[in-house]
Design an enzyme around this catalytic site. Structure first.
Site, short mmCIF file in Angstrom:
data_model
loop_
_atom_site.label_atom_id
_atom_site.label_comp_id
_atom_site.label_asym_id
_atom_site.label_seq_id
_atom_site.Cartn_x
_atom_site.Cartn_y
_atom_site.Cartn_z
N HIS A 79 8.07 35.55 29.12
CA HIS A 79 9.50 35.32 29.31
C HIS A 79 10.25 36.61 29.02
O HIS A 79 9.86 37.38 28.14
CB HIS A 79 10.01 34.16 28.46
CG HIS A 79 9.89 34.32 26.98
ND1 HIS A 79 10.79 35.05 26.24
CD2 HIS A 79 8.99 33.83 26.09
CE1 HIS A 79 10.45 35.00 24.97
NE2 HIS A 79 9.35 34.28 24.84
N ASP A 81 13.65 36.70 28.35
CA ASP A 81 14.81 36.54 27.48
C ASP A 81 14.42 36.67 26.01
O ASP A 81 13.24 36.51 25.66
CB ASP A 81 15.54 35.22 27.74
CG ASP A 81 14.66 33.99 27.52
OD1 ASP A 81 13.48 34.01 27.89
OD2 ASP A 81 15.16 32.99 26.96
N ASP A 111 8.12 39.37 20.77
CA ASP A 111 8.38 38.13 21.54
C ASP A 111 9.29 38.42 22.71
O ASP A 111 10.49 38.21 22.61
CB ASP A 111 8.98 37.09 20.57
CG ASP A 111 9.15 35.73 21.20
OD1 ASP A 111 8.59 35.50 22.28
OD2 ASP A 111 9.87 34.90 20.63
N GLU A 143 13.50 31.06 28.53
CA GLU A 143 12.43 30.36 27.81
C GLU A 143 12.91 29.91 26.45
O GLU A 143 12.62 28.80 25.99
CB GLU A 143 11.22 31.28 27.65
CG GLU A 143 9.98 30.58 27.09
CD GLU A 143 9.88 30.55 25.58
OE1 GLU A 143 9.01 29.85 25.04
OE2 GLU A 143 10.70 31.21 24.89
N GLU A 144 13.68 30.79 25.80
CA GLU A 144 14.08 30.54 24.41
C GLU A 144 15.06 29.38 24.27
O GLU A 144 15.33 28.93 23.17
CB GLU A 144 14.69 31.81 23.80
CG GLU A 144 13.73 32.99 23.67
CD GLU A 144 12.69 32.80 22.58
OE1 GLU A 144 12.65 31.72 21.96
OE2 GLU A 144 11.91 33.73 22.35
N GLU A 171 2.54 35.00 24.60
CA GLU A 171 3.34 34.83 23.37
C GLU A 171 2.56 35.42 22.20
O GLU A 171 1.33 35.44 22.20
CB GLU A 171 3.59 33.33 23.10
CG GLU A 171 4.53 32.66 24.06
CD GLU A 171 6.01 32.91 23.75
OE1 GLU A 171 6.30 33.60 22.75
OE2 GLU A 171 6.84 32.45 24.54
N HIS A 365 11.98 36.41 16.31
CA HIS A 365 13.29 35.79 16.05
C HIS A 365 13.96 36.31 14.78
O HIS A 365 15.05 35.86 14.44
CB HIS A 365 13.18 34.25 15.96
CG HIS A 365 12.71 33.62 17.25
ND1 HIS A 365 12.94 32.29 17.55
CD2 HIS A 365 12.04 34.13 18.30
CE1 HIS A 365 12.42 32.02 18.73
NE2 HIS A 365 11.86 33.11 19.20
ZN ZN Z 1 8.49 33.79 23.02
#
Ligand code: ZN
Length: 392
Positions: A79, A81, A111, A143-144, A171, A365
């Site tokens: 992903h 984003d 990520d 995705e997030e 991931e 994150h």
């Molecule tokens: Zn991810």
């Protein structure tokens, strides 16, 4: 970016990481800058990509294929984003990849832009190989915020008869193959009651009190799942979980509240039917709570809105793709994770999927997100072995 020792990763991979991290692709904004840059980068190397857009055309997925061959291809999926940096104390600019202490810092470094970079950097390698099995790049948006974008990409593949034989979702797993993750459902539930003076409670319908009963009901199911439902000890939390995460309602202590809003979710094991759980919760609202509310005021209501629906991933330990991921990562063991990924959606679309990518979810994150250079090097080796295996 001064560094005394030579980089343990390819210069091309590092350049790509720097470029990808520099695009602010926080999910709330557009990812088109990154996607169009990758499309042009691939085009300059003779690879044409398909883009699939969201309704606003401010976001897109990219899908590209290298190699002919008649066998179903292998997808390298990531992903584009990233989660917001708002309010996080960063020591470096989150959108400038920075090397310190053998780590690359930056939002998305783990990520999961380093995986995308390592995959793209292998383009010339894939092109030079005599691939009997094609390789696909699948880059998604949003995705997030619920694995939204990849659904469009998968629908586009189905419409166009493109049926890959397997997918590696990069991931961050510290390059350990992951064969399963839980599924997720999330809901917003609104109780519309009736206001009254708090001295006259029988004339009102207290939205908070009815909502609270639903919260207790959800918790009761969670307790039952923990106590009596099937377990899968491959997961850190080896049972299905449910919880309420948000409750909002009421305006003053002396007013019977008219509105109350709940957000609850469940994370279910492979083999658990999420529709049955949903029916159980909605059934309680409809058949127990709502009749009591309507007995006072027929205009009262309870509404549910599904906010997220991500199927679990459940690959067999004995499987061709599992074996391939084990061989490529030089890891004989496989694991299962709690967080949801696009892997479940690939599998539901008929494309077996494995999660295996560089970096640790522990760093994702967070402020000062980073990836160890060593992890990127392991990912490069993984992709090199993939190229070699697809030549045969
Ligand atoms: Zn991810």
């Amino acid at each position: 970016m001064k560094r005394d020792a030579p980089l343990p990763i390819k210069a091309e991979t590092w350049e790509l990481i720097r470029t990808l991290v520099a695009f602010d692709t926080t999910s709330r904004g557009s990812n088109l800058g990154l996607i169009e840059w990758v499309r042009d980068w691939l085009r300059a190397r003779g690879v044409e990509a398909r883009l699939t857009y969201d309704a606003t055309e401010a976001k897109a997925n990219l899908f590209a294929t290298i190699g002919g061959g008649t066998k179903p291809g292998i997808v390298l999926s990531g992903h584009t984003d990233v989660v917001p940096v708002d309010g996080q104390p960063w020591d470096t600019d989150p959108f400038e990849a920075t090397i310190r202490d053998d780590r690359i810092y930056g939002r998305g470094s783990a990520d999961m832009k380093s995986f995308i970079a390592a995959a793209l950097a292998a383009t010339p390698r894939f092109q030079a190989a005599d691939l009997q099995t094609p390789v696909h790049f699948a880059l998604s948006y949003d995705e997030e915020v619920g694995c939204i974008g990849v659904r469009n990409l998968l629908a586009d593949l189905a419409r166009n008869g493109i049926a890959p034989g397997g997918c590696i979702v990069g991931e961050p797993t510290s390059m350990q193959p992951v064969i399963a993750h839980k599924g997720k459902r999330a809901y917003k539930c609104c109780f519309h009651g009736r206001e009254a003076h708090s001295a006259l409670t029988p004339q009102g319908v207290n939205a908070i009190e009815f909502a609270a009963r639903l919260v207790v009901h959800v918790r009761g199911i969670a307790d039952r799942m923990r106590a009596t439902e099937p377990r899968d000890d491959g997961f850190d939390v080896p049972f299905t979980t449910l919880q309420t995460g948000v409750i909002k309602g009421g305006t003053a202590g002396n007013i019977v509240p008219r509105e109350c809003e709940l957000h609850f979710e469940f994370r279910y094991l492979p083999g658990i039917d999420p529709d049955a759980l949903e029916r159980e919760i909605k059934g309680y609202a409809e058949h127990v709570l709502l009749p009591e509310m309507r007995a006072v005021d027929p205009a009262t209501a309870i509404t549910f809105e599904t906010k997220a629906e991500i199927p679990g991933l459940d690959m067999a330990e004995q499987d061709r793709l599992t074996d391939l991921a084990k061989a490529l990562s030089r890891n004989a063991s496989v694991s299962k994770v709690a967080y949801a990924t696009e892997g479940g959606l690939f599998q539901r679309a008929g494309i077996p999927a494995i999660i295996c990518g560089p970096g640790s979810i522990e760093q994702a994150h967070k402020p000062n997100e980073f990836i160890a250079l060593e992890q990127v090097a392991l990912c490069e080796a993984f992709i090199e072995r993939l190229a070699a295996s697809l030549e045969r």
